[in-house]
Design an enzyme around this catalytic site. Structure first.
Site, PDB file in Angstrom:
ATOM      1  N   SER A 289       0.819  -1.213   0.000  1.00 30.55           N
ATOM      2  CA  SER A 289       0.000   0.000   0.000  1.00 30.55           C
ATOM      3  C   SER A 289       0.851   1.261   0.000  1.00 30.55           C
ATOM      4  CB  SER A 289      -0.967  -0.042   1.185  1.00 30.55           C
ATOM      5  OG  SER A 289      -1.910   0.987   1.126  1.00 30.55           O
TER       6      SER A 289
ATOM      7  N   ASP B 188      -1.025   1.405  -3.903  1.00 29.85           N
ATOM      8  CA  ASP B 188      -1.966   0.395  -4.407  1.00 29.85           C
ATOM      9  C   ASP B 188      -3.322   0.994  -4.722  1.00 29.85           C
ATOM     10  OD1 ASP B 188      -2.907   0.775  -1.799  1.00 29.85           O
ATOM     11  OD2 ASP B 188      -3.467  -1.324  -1.560  1.00 29.85           O
TER      12      ASP B 188
END
Length: 449
Positions: free
Chosen positions: A104, A245
Protein backbone atom coordinates in the site's frame (compact mmCIF):
# COMPACT_ATOMS: atom_id res chain seq x y z
CA UNK A 1 4.64 -19.76 14.68
CA UNK A 2 3.38 -16.39 15.91
CA UNK A 3 0.48 -14.45 14.52
CA UNK A 4 1.12 -14.09 10.78
CA UNK A 5 -1.78 -11.91 9.63
CA UNK A 6 -2.03 -8.30 10.71
CA UNK A 7 -4.92 -5.90 10.17
CA UNK A 8 -4.23 -5.81 6.43
CA UNK A 9 -2.75 -9.18 5.50
CA UNK A 10 0.88 -10.24 5.87
CA UNK A 11 3.35 -7.34 5.79
CA UNK A 12 7.10 -7.02 6.21
CA UNK A 13 10.44 -6.18 4.66
CA UNK A 14 10.60 -7.96 1.32
CA UNK A 15 13.30 -10.63 1.39
CA UNK A 16 13.66 -9.92 5.10
CA UNK A 17 10.69 -11.10 7.12
CA UNK A 18 8.66 -11.58 3.93
CA UNK A 19 10.57 -14.13 1.85
CA UNK A 20 9.77 -16.07 -1.30
CA UNK A 21 9.68 -19.22 0.84
CA UNK A 22 7.05 -17.69 3.14
CA UNK A 23 5.03 -16.51 0.15
CA UNK A 24 5.14 -19.97 -1.45
CA UNK A 25 4.01 -21.72 1.72
CA UNK A 26 1.33 -19.09 2.33
CA UNK A 27 -0.04 -19.73 -1.17
CA UNK A 28 0.06 -23.47 -0.60
CA UNK A 29 -1.63 -23.22 2.80
CA UNK A 30 -4.31 -20.87 1.45
CA UNK A 31 -4.92 -23.33 -1.38
CA UNK A 32 -5.45 -26.25 0.97
CA UNK A 33 -7.88 -24.29 3.12
CA UNK A 34 -9.56 -23.15 -0.10
CA UNK A 35 -9.79 -26.71 -1.45
CA UNK A 36 -11.46 -27.74 1.80
CA UNK A 37 -13.91 -24.86 1.37
CA UNK A 38 -14.68 -25.75 -2.25
CA UNK A 39 -15.12 -29.40 -1.22
CA UNK A 40 -16.79 -31.68 -3.68
CA UNK A 41 -18.31 -28.96 -5.84
CA UNK A 42 -17.11 -30.69 -8.97
CA UNK A 43 -14.92 -27.86 -10.20
CA UNK A 44 -11.32 -26.74 -9.95
CA UNK A 45 -10.66 -23.92 -7.47
CA UNK A 46 -9.65 -20.58 -9.01
CA UNK A 47 -7.51 -17.74 -7.67
CA UNK A 48 -6.63 -14.33 -9.12
CA UNK A 49 -3.34 -12.64 -8.25
CA UNK A 50 -2.43 -8.98 -8.74
CA UNK A 51 0.35 -6.71 -7.50
CA UNK A 52 1.63 -3.16 -7.35
CA UNK A 53 4.78 -1.88 -9.05
CA UNK A 54 7.44 -2.48 -6.39
CA UNK A 55 10.19 -4.68 -7.73
CA UNK A 56 9.91 -7.29 -4.96
CA UNK A 57 6.37 -7.96 -6.13
CA UNK A 58 7.78 -9.83 -9.09
CA UNK A 59 9.40 -12.65 -7.12
CA UNK A 60 6.68 -12.67 -4.47
CA UNK A 61 4.02 -13.01 -7.16
CA UNK A 62 5.78 -15.99 -8.69
CA UNK A 63 6.20 -17.59 -5.27
CA UNK A 64 2.54 -17.18 -4.29
CA UNK A 65 1.40 -18.44 -7.69
CA UNK A 66 3.70 -21.45 -7.39
CA UNK A 67 2.27 -22.30 -3.99
CA UNK A 68 -1.30 -22.05 -5.23
CA UNK A 69 -0.75 -24.00 -8.45
CA UNK A 70 1.31 -26.71 -6.74
CA UNK A 71 -1.69 -27.37 -4.52
CA UNK A 72 -4.08 -27.73 -7.45
CA UNK A 73 -5.49 -24.21 -7.79
CA UNK A 74 -5.85 -22.59 -11.21
CA UNK A 75 -4.43 -19.07 -11.21
CA UNK A 76 -5.19 -16.01 -13.33
CA UNK A 77 -2.33 -13.51 -13.19
CA UNK A 78 -3.76 -9.99 -13.23
CA UNK A 79 -0.30 -8.40 -13.10
CA UNK A 80 -0.11 -4.71 -12.03
CA UNK A 81 -3.52 -3.48 -10.87
CA UNK A 82 -4.85 -1.51 -7.85
CA UNK A 83 -5.91 -3.49 -4.79
CA UNK A 84 -9.59 -2.61 -5.33
CA UNK A 85 -9.21 -3.86 -8.89
CA UNK A 86 -8.20 -7.26 -7.59
CA UNK A 87 -11.20 -7.18 -5.23
CA UNK A 88 -13.54 -6.35 -8.11
CA UNK A 89 -12.11 -9.00 -10.42
CA UNK A 90 -12.27 -11.64 -7.68
CA UNK A 91 -16.02 -11.18 -7.76
CA UNK A 92 -16.37 -10.66 -11.52
CA UNK A 93 -14.46 -13.82 -12.36
CA UNK A 94 -16.16 -15.86 -9.64
CA UNK A 95 -12.78 -16.68 -8.13
CA UNK A 96 -12.51 -18.56 -4.86
CA UNK A 97 -9.57 -16.45 -3.71
CA UNK A 98 -8.04 -13.08 -4.53
CA UNK A 99 -4.41 -12.28 -3.74
CA UNK A 100 -2.91 -8.79 -3.65
CA UNK A 101 0.85 -8.35 -3.39
CA UNK A 102 1.34 -4.82 -2.12
CA UNK A 103 2.39 -2.82 0.92
CA UNK A 104 0.00 0.00 0.00
CA UNK A 105 1.43 3.38 1.11
CA UNK A 106 4.53 1.86 2.76
CA UNK A 107 8.04 2.54 1.40
CA UNK A 108 9.35 0.46 -1.49
CA UNK A 109 11.47 -2.02 0.53
CA UNK A 110 8.33 -3.31 2.27
CA UNK A 111 5.77 -5.57 0.71
CA UNK A 112 2.71 -7.53 1.71
CA UNK A 113 0.32 -10.31 0.79
CA UNK A 114 -3.40 -9.75 1.27
CA UNK A 115 -5.94 -12.51 0.73
CA UNK A 116 -9.55 -11.92 -0.31
CA UNK A 117 -12.47 -14.33 -0.06
CA UNK A 118 -15.08 -15.02 -2.74
CA UNK A 119 -16.74 -11.81 -3.88
CA UNK A 120 -13.58 -9.77 -3.17
CA UNK A 121 -14.22 -9.33 0.56
CA UNK A 122 -11.84 -9.60 3.49
CA UNK A 123 -11.16 -13.10 4.78
CA UNK A 124 -12.90 -14.03 8.01
CA UNK A 125 -10.56 -14.22 10.99
CA UNK A 126 -11.38 -17.93 11.29
CA UNK A 127 -10.14 -18.56 7.73
CA UNK A 128 -6.94 -16.59 8.42
CA UNK A 129 -6.36 -18.72 11.51
CA UNK A 130 -6.95 -21.88 9.49
CA UNK A 131 -4.39 -20.76 6.89
CA UNK A 132 -1.86 -19.97 9.63
CA UNK A 133 -2.45 -23.42 11.14
CA UNK A 134 -1.85 -25.03 7.74
CA UNK A 135 1.51 -23.29 7.25
CA UNK A 136 4.34 -25.81 7.28
CA UNK A 137 2.07 -28.81 7.75
CA UNK A 138 2.69 -32.12 6.03
CA UNK A 139 0.29 -32.83 3.20
CA UNK A 140 0.14 -34.60 -0.14
CA UNK A 141 0.33 -32.53 -3.31
CA UNK A 142 -1.33 -33.33 -6.64
CA UNK A 143 0.70 -34.62 -9.54
CA UNK A 144 0.15 -34.92 -13.27
CA UNK A 145 -3.04 -33.21 -14.40
CA UNK A 146 -3.96 -32.37 -10.81
CA UNK A 147 -1.67 -29.36 -10.55
CA UNK A 148 -3.03 -25.90 -11.20
CA UNK A 149 -2.90 -24.01 -14.51
CA UNK A 150 -1.34 -20.51 -14.54
CA UNK A 151 -2.69 -18.09 -17.15
CA UNK A 152 -2.18 -14.35 -17.74
CA UNK A 153 -5.50 -12.50 -17.71
CA UNK A 154 -5.43 -10.17 -20.69
CA UNK A 155 -8.29 -7.76 -19.92
CA UNK A 156 -7.48 -6.77 -16.32
CA UNK A 157 -7.30 -3.03 -16.95
CA UNK A 158 -10.21 -3.04 -19.41
CA UNK A 159 -12.56 -4.81 -17.02
CA UNK A 160 -11.64 -2.68 -14.02
CA UNK A 161 -11.85 0.56 -16.00
CA UNK A 162 -15.27 -0.39 -17.38
CA UNK A 163 -16.48 -1.10 -13.85
CA UNK A 164 -15.33 2.29 -12.55
CA UNK A 165 -16.89 4.21 -15.44
CA UNK A 166 -20.17 2.31 -15.09
CA UNK A 167 -20.64 3.83 -11.62
CA UNK A 168 -20.97 7.33 -13.10
CA UNK A 169 -23.99 8.85 -14.85
CA UNK A 170 -23.75 9.66 -18.56
CA UNK A 171 -20.91 9.09 -20.99
CA UNK A 172 -18.51 11.98 -20.18
CA UNK A 173 -19.64 13.42 -16.83
CA UNK A 174 -16.31 15.12 -16.09
CA UNK A 175 -16.18 17.09 -19.35
CA UNK A 176 -14.53 20.48 -18.81
CA UNK A 177 -12.56 19.64 -15.66
CA UNK A 178 -8.77 19.81 -15.63
CA UNK A 179 -7.35 17.31 -13.14
CA UNK A 180 -3.81 16.57 -12.02
CA UNK A 181 -3.53 12.91 -10.99
CA UNK A 182 -0.59 11.72 -8.88
CA UNK A 183 -0.35 7.95 -9.32
CA UNK A 184 2.46 7.50 -6.74
CA UNK A 185 4.43 5.55 -9.37
CA UNK A 186 2.17 2.73 -8.30
CA UNK A 187 -0.57 0.38 -9.38
CA UNK A 188 -2.84 3.11 -10.79
CA UNK A 189 -0.26 4.52 -13.23
CA UNK A 190 -2.02 3.01 -16.26
CA UNK A 191 -5.68 2.71 -15.32
CA UNK A 192 -5.94 5.99 -13.40
CA UNK A 193 -5.25 8.51 -16.20
CA UNK A 194 -7.16 6.31 -18.63
CA UNK A 195 -10.35 6.26 -16.55
CA UNK A 196 -10.38 9.98 -15.77
CA UNK A 197 -9.82 10.80 -19.45
CA UNK A 198 -12.57 8.40 -20.52
CA UNK A 199 -14.91 10.20 -18.11
CA UNK A 200 -14.20 13.45 -19.94
CA UNK A 201 -11.59 15.14 -17.80
CA UNK A 202 -8.43 16.73 -19.12
CA UNK A 203 -5.82 14.73 -17.20
CA UNK A 204 -2.31 15.80 -16.29
CA UNK A 205 -0.64 12.69 -14.82
CA UNK A 206 2.34 12.83 -12.50
CA UNK A 207 3.96 9.97 -10.60
CA UNK A 208 3.06 7.76 -13.56
CA UNK A 209 6.48 6.33 -14.44
CA UNK A 210 7.19 3.44 -12.08
CA UNK A 211 10.59 1.79 -12.21
CA UNK A 212 10.05 -0.72 -9.42
CA UNK A 213 11.97 1.42 -6.94
CA UNK A 214 10.12 4.76 -6.82
CA UNK A 215 6.65 3.75 -5.57
CA UNK A 216 5.43 6.22 -2.89
CA UNK A 217 8.82 7.95 -3.05
CA UNK A 218 8.08 11.63 -2.38
CA UNK A 219 4.77 11.37 -4.22
CA UNK A 220 1.20 10.12 -3.92
CA UNK A 221 -1.23 10.57 -1.06
CA UNK A 222 1.50 10.53 1.60
CA UNK A 223 3.52 13.32 -0.05
CA UNK A 224 1.21 15.98 -1.48
CA UNK A 225 3.85 18.63 -2.27
CA UNK A 226 4.35 17.66 -5.94
CA UNK A 227 0.58 17.52 -6.48
CA UNK A 228 0.03 20.99 -4.99
CA UNK A 229 2.81 22.38 -7.14
CA UNK A 230 1.44 20.79 -10.32
CA UNK A 231 -2.11 22.02 -9.66
CA UNK A 232 -0.88 25.62 -9.32
CA UNK A 233 1.50 25.31 -12.27
CA UNK A 234 -1.19 24.03 -14.64
CA UNK A 235 -4.10 26.04 -13.23
CA UNK A 236 -6.00 22.79 -12.68
CA UNK A 237 -9.45 22.62 -11.12
CA UNK A 238 -8.55 19.71 -8.84
CA UNK A 239 -5.59 17.57 -7.87
CA UNK A 240 -6.03 13.92 -6.95
CA UNK A 241 -3.44 11.73 -5.21
CA UNK A 242 -3.67 7.99 -4.66
CA UNK A 243 -1.18 5.77 -2.85
CA UNK A 244 0.89 2.89 -4.18
CA UNK A 245 -1.97 0.40 -4.41
CA UNK A 246 -4.62 3.08 -5.05
CA UNK A 247 -6.96 2.11 -2.24
CA UNK A 248 -6.94 5.63 -0.80
CA UNK A 249 -7.44 9.11 -2.22
CA UNK A 250 -6.70 12.65 -1.08
CA UNK A 251 -7.28 15.84 -3.04
CA UNK A 252 -6.03 19.38 -3.55
CA UNK A 253 -8.26 22.28 -4.58
CA UNK A 254 -7.41 24.89 -7.22
CA UNK A 255 -5.56 27.05 -4.65
CA UNK A 256 -3.29 24.19 -3.60
CA UNK A 257 -5.14 23.59 -0.32
CA UNK A 258 -5.33 19.97 0.81
CA UNK A 259 -8.76 18.34 1.00
CA UNK A 260 -8.47 15.39 3.38
CA UNK A 261 -10.49 12.22 3.83
CA UNK A 262 -12.91 13.81 6.29
CA UNK A 263 -13.78 16.55 3.83
CA UNK A 264 -14.11 14.07 0.96
CA UNK A 265 -16.45 11.94 3.07
CA UNK A 266 -18.56 15.00 3.89
CA UNK A 267 -18.85 15.99 0.23
CA UNK A 268 -19.86 12.48 -0.83
CA UNK A 269 -22.22 12.04 2.13
CA UNK A 270 -24.08 15.25 1.33
CA UNK A 271 -24.35 14.25 -2.33
CA UNK A 272 -25.78 10.84 -1.47
CA UNK A 273 -28.06 12.41 1.14
CA UNK A 274 -29.50 14.86 -1.39
CA UNK A 275 -30.02 12.02 -3.89
CA UNK A 276 -31.74 9.84 -1.28
CA UNK A 277 -29.03 7.18 -1.58
CA UNK A 278 -27.25 7.48 1.77
CA UNK A 279 -28.33 4.27 3.51
CA UNK A 280 -30.10 4.98 6.81
CA UNK A 281 -28.78 8.58 6.53
CA UNK A 282 -25.59 7.31 8.18
CA UNK A 283 -21.88 7.86 7.67
CA UNK A 284 -19.29 5.50 9.23
CA UNK A 285 -15.95 6.98 10.35
CA UNK A 286 -13.19 6.18 12.83
CA UNK A 287 -12.64 7.88 16.17
CA UNK A 288 -9.85 9.94 14.57
CA UNK A 289 -12.16 11.83 12.22
CA UNK A 290 -12.17 15.54 12.96
CA UNK A 291 -14.96 16.96 15.10
CA UNK A 292 -15.63 19.41 12.27
CA UNK A 293 -16.92 16.50 10.19
CA UNK A 294 -19.26 15.43 12.99
CA UNK A 295 -20.65 18.95 13.34
CA UNK A 296 -21.19 19.29 9.58
CA UNK A 297 -23.04 15.98 9.45
CA UNK A 298 -25.17 16.93 12.47
CA UNK A 299 -26.21 20.15 10.72
CA UNK A 300 -27.20 18.13 7.64
CA UNK A 301 -29.22 15.59 9.63
CA UNK A 302 -26.77 12.77 8.97
CA UNK A 303 -25.95 10.30 11.73
CA UNK A 304 -22.30 9.39 12.33
CA UNK A 305 -21.21 5.94 13.53
CA UNK A 306 -17.69 5.73 14.94
CA UNK A 307 -15.32 2.74 14.90
CA UNK A 308 -11.79 1.96 16.00
CA UNK A 309 -8.99 3.15 13.73
CA UNK A 310 -8.53 0.99 10.63
CA UNK A 311 -10.50 0.44 7.45
CA UNK A 312 -11.30 -3.16 8.49
CA UNK A 313 -13.36 -1.80 11.40
CA UNK A 314 -15.13 0.67 9.12
CA UNK A 315 -15.96 -2.19 6.76
CA UNK A 316 -17.25 -4.35 9.61
CA UNK A 317 -19.56 -1.58 10.84
CA UNK A 318 -20.80 -0.84 7.32
CA UNK A 319 -21.56 -4.50 6.72
CA UNK A 320 -23.33 -4.88 10.07
CA UNK A 321 -25.54 -1.85 9.47
CA UNK A 322 -25.87 -2.15 5.67
CA UNK A 323 -24.49 1.38 5.34
CA UNK A 324 -23.39 2.81 2.00
CA UNK A 325 -20.55 5.19 2.89
CA UNK A 326 -17.65 5.12 5.32
CA UNK A 327 -13.98 5.84 5.58
CA UNK A 328 -10.99 7.41 7.27
CA UNK A 329 -9.28 10.78 7.45
CA UNK A 330 -6.33 9.20 5.62
CA UNK A 331 -8.38 8.86 2.44
CA UNK A 332 -9.72 5.31 2.64
CA UNK A 333 -13.27 5.79 1.38
CA UNK A 334 -15.67 2.89 0.94
CA UNK A 335 -18.64 3.30 -1.39
CA UNK A 336 -20.34 -0.02 -0.72
CA UNK A 337 -22.85 0.34 -3.54
CA UNK A 338 -19.92 -0.06 -5.93
CA UNK A 339 -17.02 -1.69 -4.08
CA UNK A 340 -16.11 -4.10 -1.29
CA UNK A 341 -13.08 -2.10 -0.17
CA UNK A 342 -11.58 1.38 -0.25
CA UNK A 343 -10.97 2.48 -3.84
CA UNK A 344 -8.99 5.64 -4.55
CA UNK A 345 -9.98 5.94 -8.21
CA UNK A 346 -13.65 5.28 -7.49
CA UNK A 347 -13.55 7.94 -4.78
CA UNK A 348 -11.84 10.39 -7.15
CA UNK A 349 -14.42 9.85 -9.88
CA UNK A 350 -17.36 10.45 -7.55
CA UNK A 351 -15.71 13.45 -5.92
CA UNK A 352 -15.02 15.00 -9.33
CA UNK A 353 -18.52 14.18 -10.51
CA UNK A 354 -19.89 16.07 -7.49
CA UNK A 355 -17.73 19.09 -8.42
CA UNK A 356 -19.00 19.01 -11.98
CA UNK A 357 -22.65 18.35 -11.12
CA UNK A 358 -22.88 21.17 -8.58
CA UNK A 359 -20.89 23.69 -10.61
CA UNK A 360 -19.02 24.55 -7.40
CA UNK A 361 -15.28 24.44 -6.84
CA UNK A 362 -13.78 21.73 -4.68
CA UNK A 363 -12.73 24.46 -2.28
CA UNK A 364 -16.35 25.58 -1.90
CA UNK A 365 -17.63 22.03 -1.40
CA UNK A 366 -14.93 21.22 1.15
CA UNK A 367 -15.76 24.33 3.19
CA UNK A 368 -18.75 22.50 4.69
CA UNK A 369 -16.23 21.02 7.15
CA UNK A 370 -14.53 23.52 9.42
CA UNK A 371 -11.60 21.48 10.66
CA UNK A 372 -10.84 22.01 14.31
CA UNK A 373 -7.17 22.13 15.34
CA UNK A 374 -6.09 18.62 16.30
CA UNK A 375 -3.10 17.81 18.52
CA UNK A 376 -1.71 14.32 19.02
CA UNK A 377 0.81 13.59 21.80
CA UNK A 378 2.42 10.14 22.03
CA UNK A 379 3.26 9.29 25.64
CA UNK A 380 5.89 6.53 25.68
CA UNK A 381 7.08 4.29 28.49
CA UNK A 382 3.66 3.80 30.11
CA UNK A 383 1.33 0.89 30.80
CA UNK A 384 -1.06 1.05 27.85
CA UNK A 385 -3.39 -1.50 29.47
CA UNK A 386 -4.45 0.85 32.29
CA UNK A 387 -6.21 3.63 30.40
CA UNK A 388 -9.24 2.98 32.61
CA UNK A 389 -7.38 4.43 35.62
CA UNK A 390 -9.91 6.38 37.71
CA UNK A 391 -7.75 9.47 38.19
CA UNK A 392 -6.90 9.60 34.49
CA UNK A 393 -10.54 9.26 33.48
CA UNK A 394 -11.45 12.02 35.96
CA UNK A 395 -8.84 14.34 34.41
CA UNK A 396 -10.22 13.60 30.95
CA UNK A 397 -13.76 14.34 32.15
CA UNK A 398 -12.66 17.73 33.54
CA UNK A 399 -11.06 18.73 30.23
CA UNK A 400 -14.05 17.49 28.22
CA UNK A 401 -16.40 19.54 30.40
CA UNK A 402 -14.33 22.66 29.70
CA UNK A 403 -14.38 22.01 25.95
CA UNK A 404 -18.10 21.16 25.81
CA UNK A 405 -19.37 20.62 22.27
CA UNK A 406 -16.55 22.71 20.81
CA UNK A 407 -13.86 20.06 21.30
CA UNK A 408 -13.10 16.52 22.37
CA UNK A 409 -10.49 14.27 23.94
CA UNK A 410 -9.46 10.78 22.88
CA UNK A 411 -7.04 8.37 24.58
CA UNK A 412 -5.74 5.60 22.34
CA UNK A 413 -3.44 2.89 23.68
CA UNK A 414 -1.03 1.48 21.10
CA UNK A 415 -1.75 -2.05 20.04
CA UNK A 416 1.88 -3.15 20.25
CA UNK A 417 4.03 -0.60 22.13
CA UNK A 418 4.07 0.88 25.67
CA UNK A 419 2.52 4.06 24.29
CA UNK A 420 -0.70 5.95 24.93
CA UNK A 421 -1.78 8.53 22.36
CA UNK A 422 -3.56 11.64 23.61
CA UNK A 423 -5.61 13.37 20.93
CA UNK A 424 -7.31 16.70 21.59
CA UNK A 425 -9.44 18.91 19.34
CA UNK A 426 -10.34 22.46 20.33
CA UNK A 427 -11.38 25.73 18.68
CA UNK A 428 -7.82 27.09 18.91
CA UNK A 429 -4.48 25.35 18.33
CA UNK A 430 -2.98 26.74 21.54
CA UNK A 431 -5.91 25.49 23.60
CA UNK A 432 -5.71 22.02 22.04
CA UNK A 433 -1.98 21.85 22.76
CA UNK A 434 -2.42 22.95 26.37
CA UNK A 435 -5.13 20.36 27.05
CA UNK A 436 -3.09 17.61 25.37
CA UNK A 437 0.01 18.51 27.39
CA UNK A 438 -1.90 18.51 30.68
CA UNK A 439 -3.43 15.12 29.99
CA UNK A 440 -0.10 13.72 28.76
CA UNK A 441 1.38 14.66 32.15
CA UNK A 442 -1.43 12.77 33.90
CA UNK A 443 -0.83 9.72 31.69
CA UNK A 444 2.89 9.75 32.55
CA UNK A 445 2.16 10.05 36.25
CA UNK A 446 -0.67 7.54 36.54
CA UNK A 447 0.45 4.91 34.02
CA UNK A 448 4.19 4.90 34.70
CA UNK A 449 5.79 1.49 34.35
Amino acid sequence: MGRLFGTDGVRGLANGALTADLALHLGEAAAHVLVDEVGQAGRRPLAVVGRDTRISGQFLEHAVVAGLASAGVDVLRLRVVPTPGVAYLTGLLDADLGVVISASHNPMPDNGIKLLARGGVKLDDAVERAIEAAMGGERSLPTGGGVGRVTPYASTIDDYADHLLATLPGSRPLEGLTVVLDCAHGAAHEVGPRVLAAAGARVIPIGDRPDGLNINDGCGSTHLGPLRQAVLEHGADVGIAVDGDADRCLAVDHTGTVVDGDQILAILALGLHEAGRLADETLVVTVMSNLGLHLAMKDAGIRVVQTAVGDRYVLEAMKAGAYSLGGEQSGHVILSDHATTGDGLLTALHLLQRVKATGRSLRSLASVVTRLPQVLVNVAGVDRTRCDDDALLAAVAVEEAKLGETGRVLLRPSGTEPVVRVMVEAPEQVQAQEVADRLADVVRERLAL
